[in-house]
Design a protein around this motif. Structure first.
Motif, PDB file in Angstrom:
ATOM      1  N   THR A 266      22.547  -0.282  -6.278  1.00 10.35           N
ATOM      2  CA  THR A 266      23.070  -1.300  -7.191  1.00 10.35           C
ATOM      3  C   THR A 266      22.694  -2.703  -6.731  1.00 10.35           C
ATOM      4  O   THR A 266      22.316  -3.555  -7.541  1.00 10.35           O
ATOM      5  CB  THR A 266      24.602  -1.174  -7.289  1.00 10.35           C
ATOM      6  N   LEU A 267      22.775  -2.969  -5.432  1.00 10.26           N
ATOM      7  CA  LEU A 267      22.468  -4.306  -4.916  1.00 10.26           C
ATOM      8  C   LEU A 267      20.981  -4.606  -4.996  1.00 10.26           C
ATOM      9  O   LEU A 267      20.589  -5.745  -5.275  1.00 10.26           O
ATOM     10  CB  LEU A 267      22.956  -4.441  -3.470  1.00 10.26           C
ATOM     11  N   LEU A 268      20.149  -3.628  -4.777  1.00  8.19           N
ATOM     12  CA  LEU A 268      18.711  -3.864  -4.857  1.00  8.19           C
ATOM     13  C   LEU A 268      18.254  -4.060  -6.302  1.00  8.19           C
ATOM     14  O   LEU A 268      17.247  -4.717  -6.555  1.00  8.19           O
ATOM     15  CB  LEU A 268      17.944  -2.727  -4.193  1.00  8.19           C
ATOM     16  N   ASP A 269      18.983  -3.463  -7.256  1.00  5.70           N
ATOM     17  CA  ASP A 269      18.679  -3.722  -8.668  1.00  5.70           C
ATOM     18  C   ASP A 269      18.776  -5.216  -8.956  1.00  5.70           C
ATOM     19  O   ASP A 269      17.961  -5.773  -9.689  1.00  5.70           O
ATOM     20  CB  ASP A 269      19.651  -2.967  -9.578  1.00  5.70           C
ATOM     21  N   ASP A 270      19.800  -5.852  -8.400  1.00  2.00           N
ATOM     22  CA  ASP A 270      19.983  -7.306  -8.537  1.00  2.00           C
ATOM     23  C   ASP A 270      20.730  -7.787  -7.300  1.00  2.00           C
ATOM     24  O   ASP A 270      21.958  -7.682  -7.223  1.00  2.00           O
ATOM     25  CB  ASP A 270      20.777  -7.631  -9.797  1.00  2.00           C
ATOM     26  N   PRO A 271      20.011  -8.319  -6.311  1.00  2.00           N
ATOM     27  CA  PRO A 271      20.658  -8.727  -5.056  1.00  2.00           C
ATOM     28  C   PRO A 271      21.726  -9.799  -5.225  1.00  2.00           C
ATOM     29  O   PRO A 271      22.559  -9.976  -4.335  1.00  2.00           O
ATOM     30  CB  PRO A 271      19.481  -9.245  -4.214  1.00  2.00           C
ATOM     31  N   LEU A 272      21.721 -10.528  -6.340  1.00  2.00           N
ATOM     32  CA  LEU A 272      22.777 -11.515  -6.556  1.00  2.00           C
ATOM     33  C   LEU A 272      24.148 -10.838  -6.611  1.00  2.00           C
ATOM     34  O   LEU A 272      25.169 -11.491  -6.424  1.00  2.00           O
ATOM     35  CB  LEU A 272      22.530 -12.279  -7.858  1.00  2.00           C
ATOM     36  N   ARG A 273      24.162  -9.532  -6.840  1.00  2.00           N
ATOM     37  CA  ARG A 273      25.430  -8.805  -6.885  1.00  2.00           C
ATOM     38  C   ARG A 273      26.163  -8.853  -5.548  1.00  2.00           C
ATOM     39  O   ARG A 273      27.381  -8.658  -5.503  1.00  2.00           O
ATOM     40  CB  ARG A 273      25.170  -7.354  -7.307  1.00  2.00           C
ATOM     41  N   VAL A 274      25.452  -9.128  -4.473  1.00  2.00           N
ATOM     42  CA  VAL A 274      26.113  -9.337  -3.177  1.00  2.00           C
ATOM     43  C   VAL A 274      27.123 -10.475  -3.311  1.00  2.00           C
ATOM     44  O   VAL A 274      28.279 -10.364  -2.881  1.00  2.00           O
ATOM     45  CB  VAL A 274      25.076  -9.660  -2.083  1.00  2.00           C
ATOM     46  N   LEU A 275      26.688 -11.572  -3.904  1.00  2.00           N
ATOM     47  CA  LEU A 275      27.565 -12.726  -4.045  1.00  2.00           C
ATOM     48  C   LEU A 275      28.616 -12.517  -5.128  1.00  2.00           C
ATOM     49  O   LEU A 275      29.741 -13.006  -5.012  1.00  2.00           O
ATOM     50  CB  LEU A 275      26.734 -13.977  -4.359  1.00  2.00           C
ATOM     51  N   ALA A 306      17.507 -13.374  -0.370  1.00  2.00           N
ATOM     52  CA  ALA A 306      16.889 -14.637   0.033  1.00  2.00           C
ATOM     53  C   ALA A 306      15.588 -14.911  -0.709  1.00  2.00           C
ATOM     54  O   ALA A 306      15.254 -16.073  -0.970  1.00  2.00           O
ATOM     55  CB  ALA A 306      16.643 -14.637   1.541  1.00  2.00           C
ATOM     56  N   THR A 307      14.856 -13.858  -1.078  1.00  2.00           N
ATOM     57  CA  THR A 307      13.504 -14.065  -1.614  1.00  2.00           C
ATOM     58  C   THR A 307      13.359 -13.740  -3.095  1.00  2.00           C
ATOM     59  O   THR A 307      12.501 -14.306  -3.771  1.00  2.00           O
ATOM     60  CB  THR A 307      12.487 -13.213  -0.833  1.00  2.00           C
ATOM     61  N   LYS A 308      14.165 -12.819  -3.611  1.00  2.00           N
ATOM     62  CA  LYS A 308      13.980 -12.354  -4.983  1.00  2.00           C
ATOM     63  C   LYS A 308      14.759 -13.179  -6.004  1.00  2.00           C
ATOM     64  O   LYS A 308      14.341 -13.314  -7.156  1.00  2.00           O
ATOM     65  CB  LYS A 308      14.408 -10.884  -5.080  1.00  2.00           C
ATOM     66  N   ILE A 309      15.880 -13.758  -5.583  1.00  2.00           N
ATOM     67  CA  ILE A 309      16.781 -14.439  -6.508  1.00  2.00           C
ATOM     68  C   ILE A 309      16.538 -15.941  -6.459  1.00  2.00           C
ATOM     69  O   ILE A 309      16.420 -16.524  -5.386  1.00  2.00           O
ATOM     70  CB  ILE A 309      18.253 -14.138  -6.145  1.00  2.00           C
ATOM     71  N   LEU A 336      31.513 -14.309   3.532  1.00  2.00           N
ATOM     72  CA  LEU A 336      30.175 -14.772   3.914  1.00  2.00           C
ATOM     73  C   LEU A 336      30.030 -14.783   5.431  1.00  2.00           C
ATOM     74  O   LEU A 336      28.987 -14.419   5.975  1.00  2.00           O
ATOM     75  CB  LEU A 336      29.929 -16.182   3.363  1.00  2.00           C
ATOM     76  N   HIS A 337      31.091 -15.197   6.106  1.00  2.00           N
ATOM     77  CA  HIS A 337      31.080 -15.241   7.572  1.00  2.00           C
ATOM     78  C   HIS A 337      31.004 -13.835   8.158  1.00  2.00           C
ATOM     79  O   HIS A 337      30.186 -13.549   9.043  1.00  2.00           O
ATOM     80  CB  HIS A 337      32.346 -15.960   8.058  1.00  2.00           C
ATOM     81  N   GLU A 338      31.869 -12.948   7.664  1.00  2.00           N
ATOM     82  CA  GLU A 338      31.926 -11.584   8.202  1.00  2.00           C
ATOM     83  C   GLU A 338      30.610 -10.845   7.988  1.00  2.00           C
ATOM     84  O   GLU A 338      30.187 -10.061   8.849  1.00  2.00           O
ATOM     85  CB  GLU A 338      33.074 -10.815   7.540  1.00  2.00           C
ATOM     86  N   LEU A 339      29.970 -11.086   6.855  1.00  2.00           N
ATOM     87  CA  LEU A 339      28.738 -10.374   6.517  1.00  2.00           C
ATOM     88  C   LEU A 339      27.484 -11.106   6.994  1.00  2.00           C
ATOM     89  O   LEU A 339      26.376 -10.637   6.755  1.00  2.00           O
ATOM     90  CB  LEU A 339      28.668 -10.160   4.999  1.00  2.00           C
ATOM     91  N   ARG A 340      27.679 -12.256   7.641  1.00  2.00           N
ATOM     92  CA  ARG A 340      26.581 -13.044   8.213  1.00  2.00           C
ATOM     93  C   ARG A 340      25.515 -13.337   7.148  1.00  2.00           C
ATOM     94  O   ARG A 340      24.319 -13.072   7.327  1.00  2.00           O
ATOM     95  CB  ARG A 340      25.972 -12.321   9.420  1.00  2.00           C
ATOM     96  N   LEU A 341      25.996 -13.929   6.050  1.00  2.00           N
ATOM     97  CA  LEU A 341      25.125 -14.172   4.902  1.00  2.00           C
ATOM     98  C   LEU A 341      24.650 -15.622   4.797  1.00  2.00           C
ATOM     99  O   LEU A 341      23.944 -15.970   3.852  1.00  2.00           O
ATOM    100  CB  LEU A 341      25.863 -13.796   3.608  1.00  2.00           C
ATOM    101  N   HIS A 342      25.022 -16.468   5.739  1.00  2.00           N
ATOM    102  CA  HIS A 342      24.694 -17.888   5.608  1.00  2.00           C
ATOM    103  C   HIS A 342      23.186 -18.134   5.511  1.00  2.00           C
ATOM    104  O   HIS A 342      22.730 -18.992   4.759  1.00  2.00           O
ATOM    105  CB  HIS A 342      25.282 -18.668   6.774  1.00  2.00           C
ATOM    106  N   PHE A 346      22.152 -20.033   2.197  1.00  2.00           N
ATOM    107  CA  PHE A 346      21.954 -21.475   2.312  1.00  2.00           C
ATOM    108  C   PHE A 346      20.573 -21.876   2.829  1.00  2.00           C
ATOM    109  O   PHE A 346      20.077 -22.948   2.494  1.00  2.00           O
ATOM    110  CB  PHE A 346      23.011 -22.085   3.232  1.00  2.00           C
ATOM    111  N   LEU A 347      19.961 -21.034   3.664  1.00  2.00           N
ATOM    112  CA  LEU A 347      18.750 -21.473   4.352  1.00  2.00           C
ATOM    113  C   LEU A 347      17.468 -20.938   3.738  1.00  2.00           C
ATOM    114  O   LEU A 347      16.374 -21.380   4.104  1.00  2.00           O
ATOM    115  CB  LEU A 347      18.818 -21.098   5.829  1.00  2.00           C
ATOM    116  N   ALA A 348      17.582 -19.949   2.846  1.00  2.00           N
ATOM    117  CA  ALA A 348      16.372 -19.421   2.204  1.00  2.00           C
ATOM    118  C   ALA A 348      15.644 -20.552   1.498  1.00  2.00           C
ATOM    119  O   ALA A 348      16.249 -21.318   0.751  1.00  2.00           O
ATOM    120  CB  ALA A 348      16.741 -18.323   1.214  1.00  2.00           C
TER     121      ALA A 348
END
Length: 666
Positions: A266-275, A306-309, A336-342, A346-348
């Motif tokens: 599901t997440l790879l279909d649309d990685p924005l689903r993480v957020l 980071a790269t697709k969205i 975001l902190h727990e999953l180390r998504l910063h 933010f940096l992509a």
């Protein structure tokens, strides 16, 4: 086990599938008066689930999900453990407003008169929010046998007969950015409606962009949605709520965020689903299913995010975490902190854009990665300040403890104990409310706090022009800090106003903080208690600090306070919050800022940032001030004099200015 869960078990064991079509009364061609937008709700969702057990209410997200008994002899629902769950009497359960009933009746009439045979289903978030007792006016309508544009044309033809034109907006599909389906947006009878067809997607092994998007079944459409709680349908033909995955209603009851299909797929279909998963988990205070959490932490998924969205889509989700209705920013940033998504969020694109625009050699990938990891580490360090901001907001805004938020619990206890006895804290709370009741300023303050650790972090200086590369015609952009670079590239799409405002908060929050420093220093030197007027800076000093911060001075005051206070750990318990708040250093620092906030209110300085000089530039020159830079200096001096003399008239200002000019000539 909760009452709601027991009710769902009872339904599973006893109910059978039942669709109760309801006659749709013909509209008198929409001539009836529509109910106002704020019409009272007729019910609050999950009706019958709690009432079957004789319960008064099922507590979900702090809202009472009250139920009404069904008509005698009418089965409530059909639930099969391994098949879709159908709840009859959907309109009653959802508590449709008069306007919603009017719109849905009109849609049924169009389908009936056109003979198109379309089955219309309201999909996703509208159904979820209605079941949770939340007001919502964004309707997504899924169609089983035609595209949204074709159906919009049917609606338009019907409305043309009444002289009511229908404006149709088309949002094109963009598979490269994970938007796989064309959406048609209309406004009908005051409600926003998006029209799409039920979809089915097929993927090749080499790409996560669908090789084919076609008409699908309700099940295939539900399975391709981001989260189970967003996969519910309200069938306008049968008046039933449809849980095609068989899991959405259970996840709502269990307060669980999960995906219809395997989480990683599901997440790879649309990685924005993480957020999106983070946003909904934060908004509703739901848990993230373990398998989904693992997929969200997957380096491959994060790399795709980071790269697709597009950075614009990422920005919209981040802003929704902070400013959308019901948003819970601190819970979102905890995840975001727990999953180390910063780094992915933010940096992509930020550091690579900086290198590309500054002439840095392209072969510094290792160095760039090291800089990205360090920047992400510093961004994660802001989590403690975000927890502090949340704790102060709970105290300043008077949020009611809901039994799940330790900071709100501690704040409620403190407010009850003080009961209006601390005027300074009341003034600080007033300034906090001013910021957080303004949706835009609230968003800017949270983002300014997130980016604060990088406000002084330098961006790589422009290097020499590489040999053999033509010099760029456009000038190399100069960023004041890595925080600005992130806003320009990592969160591309931020308005110029937002970027400028956050940069101003970063640059001038210390100006507001210096006022509190003066209070603290004088208290230490004199032994006077905080709150004593003798500790305050002058009215001029306070006014000038406000003018340097501009209209964002309240946010600057809060930003400086939260970044100076000792940070709280992620997701602190009530005892930790209480110990932190009662610590002598914390208490005295907050008291100093509260003293300043109270003085600003008492001395009528809240609008000092927008103070107008009593004498304008042309008048100053007429009085004898030389043209040019001297006019600006004279205006600044006049503002300072006005701050010292708040009741002064224009005539008094003219006399003072003439005397000043004479003194300078001598």
């Amino acid at each position: 086990m909760g009452t709601g869960a027991l009710a769902l078990m009872w339904l599973t064991a006893h109910a059978h599938m039942l669709a109760l079509p309801r006659a749709a009364p013909a509209l008198a061609r929409h001539g009836r008066a529509l109910a106002p937008a704020g019409a009272a709700r007729m019910g609050m969702g999950f009706e019958g689930v709690s009432s079957l057990m004789g319960a008064q209410a099922v507590s979900t997200m702090g809202m009472a999900l009250r139920g009404k008994p069904h008509a005698e002899g009418a089965p409530a629902a059909c639930v099969d453990t391994y098949s879709p769950r159908i709840l009859a009497n959907g309109g009653e359960r959802l508590g449709l407003s008069p306007r919603e009933r009017e719109v849905f009746d009109f849609l049924r009439e169009v389908v009936r008169e056109s003979g198109c045979g379309t089955v219309m289903r309201v999909a996703g978030g509208w159904v979820r929010d209605k079941l949770l007792g939340l007001e919502t006016d964004d309707i997504d309508l899924a169609l089983d046998n035609m595209t949204g544009l074709c159906f919009a044309r049917l609606l338009s033809e019907s409305l043309e007969q009444t002289g009511e034109p229908l404006r149709i907006g088309v949002i094109q599909a963009n598979p490269e950015q994970s938007k796989h389906l064309e959406t048609v947006a209309i406004s009908i009878m005051g409600l926003s409606v998006d029209l799409v067809n039920l979809r089915s997607e097929e993927y090749s092994s080499e790409s996560r962009i669908p090789s084919e998007v076609s008409f699908g079944s309700p099940l295939s459409d539900a399975q391709r949605r981001d989260l189970t709680i967003n996969s519910l349908f309200y069938n306008l033909r049968t008046d039933c709520i449809e849980d095609m995955t068989g899991r959405a209603l259970a996840d709502l009851e269990a307060r669980m965020i999960d995906t219809p299909l395997a989480p990683k797929e599901t997440l790879l279909d649309d990685p924005l689903r993480v957020l999106r998963a983070i946003r909904f988990a934060a908004r509703f205070d739901y848990s993230v299913a373990p398998a989904l959490r693992e997929a969200m932490s997957d380096t491959g998924v994060q790399a795709q995010l980071a790269t697709k969205i597009s950075r614009e889509r990422v920005l919209r989700e981040v802003c929704s975490m902070v400013g959308a209705a019901g948003a819970a920013p601190v819970r979102a940033f905890r995840l975001l902190h727990e999953l180390r998504l910063h780094e992915a969020v933010f940096l992509a694109d930020s550091l690579s854009s900086a290198d590309a625009s500054s002439g840095v050699a392209r072969d510094g990938a290792a160095e760039r990665a090291a800089r990205a990891h360090e920047a992400a580490r510093r961004l994660r360090s802001a989590t403690g300040s975000l927890e502090v901001l949340h704790a102060l907001l709970c105290e300043g805004q008077g949020l009611v403890a809901d039994g799940r938020d330790p900071a709100a619990e501690v704040a409620a206890q403190r407010r009850a104990a003080l009961a209006g006895q601390n005027a300074a804290m009341d003034s600080l709370g007033k300034q906090m409310r001013e910021v957080h009741e303004d949706k835009g300023e609230r968003r800017r303050l949270w983002l300014a706090t997130v980016l604060a650790p990088l406000r002084d972090a330098p961006v790589a200086a422009p290097g020499a022009q590489p040999a053999g590369v033509k010099r760029r015609k456009a000038p190399v952009p100069k960023f004041k800090s890595l925080a600005e670079l992130i806003m320009r590239h990592g969160l591309k799409g931020m308005t110029a106003h937002d970027v400028t405002a956050i940069l101003k908060m970063h640059a001038h929050s210390s100006d507001m903080g210096s006022l509190a420093e003066t209070v603290t220093q004088r208290a230490t030197e004199t032994g006077l208690p905080l709150g004593n007027p003798a500790l305050l800076p002058s009215r001029r000093e306070m006014g000038l600090a406000i003018r340097s911060a501009g209209q964002h001075w309240r946010a600057c005051l809060q930003l400086d306070l939260v970044t100076r206070l000792a940070p709280l750990g992620p997701k602190p318990m009530a005892d930790e919050v209480r110990m932190w708040r009662d610590h002598e250093v914390t208490a005295s620092l907050i008291a100093a800022y509260a003293t300043v906030a109270h003085a600003i209110v008492e001395q009528g300085l809240e609008d000092a940032w927008n103070m107008t000089p009593l004498i304008n530039g042309n008048e100053l020159m007429h009085l004898g001030v030389p043209k040019g830079r001297a006019v600006g200096l004279a205006t600044s001096a006049l503002i300072e004099w006005q701050l010292d003399h708040p009741a002064a008239t224009r005539e008094e200002a003219v006399r003072w200015m003439r005397a000043r000019i004479e003194d300078e000539r001598e």
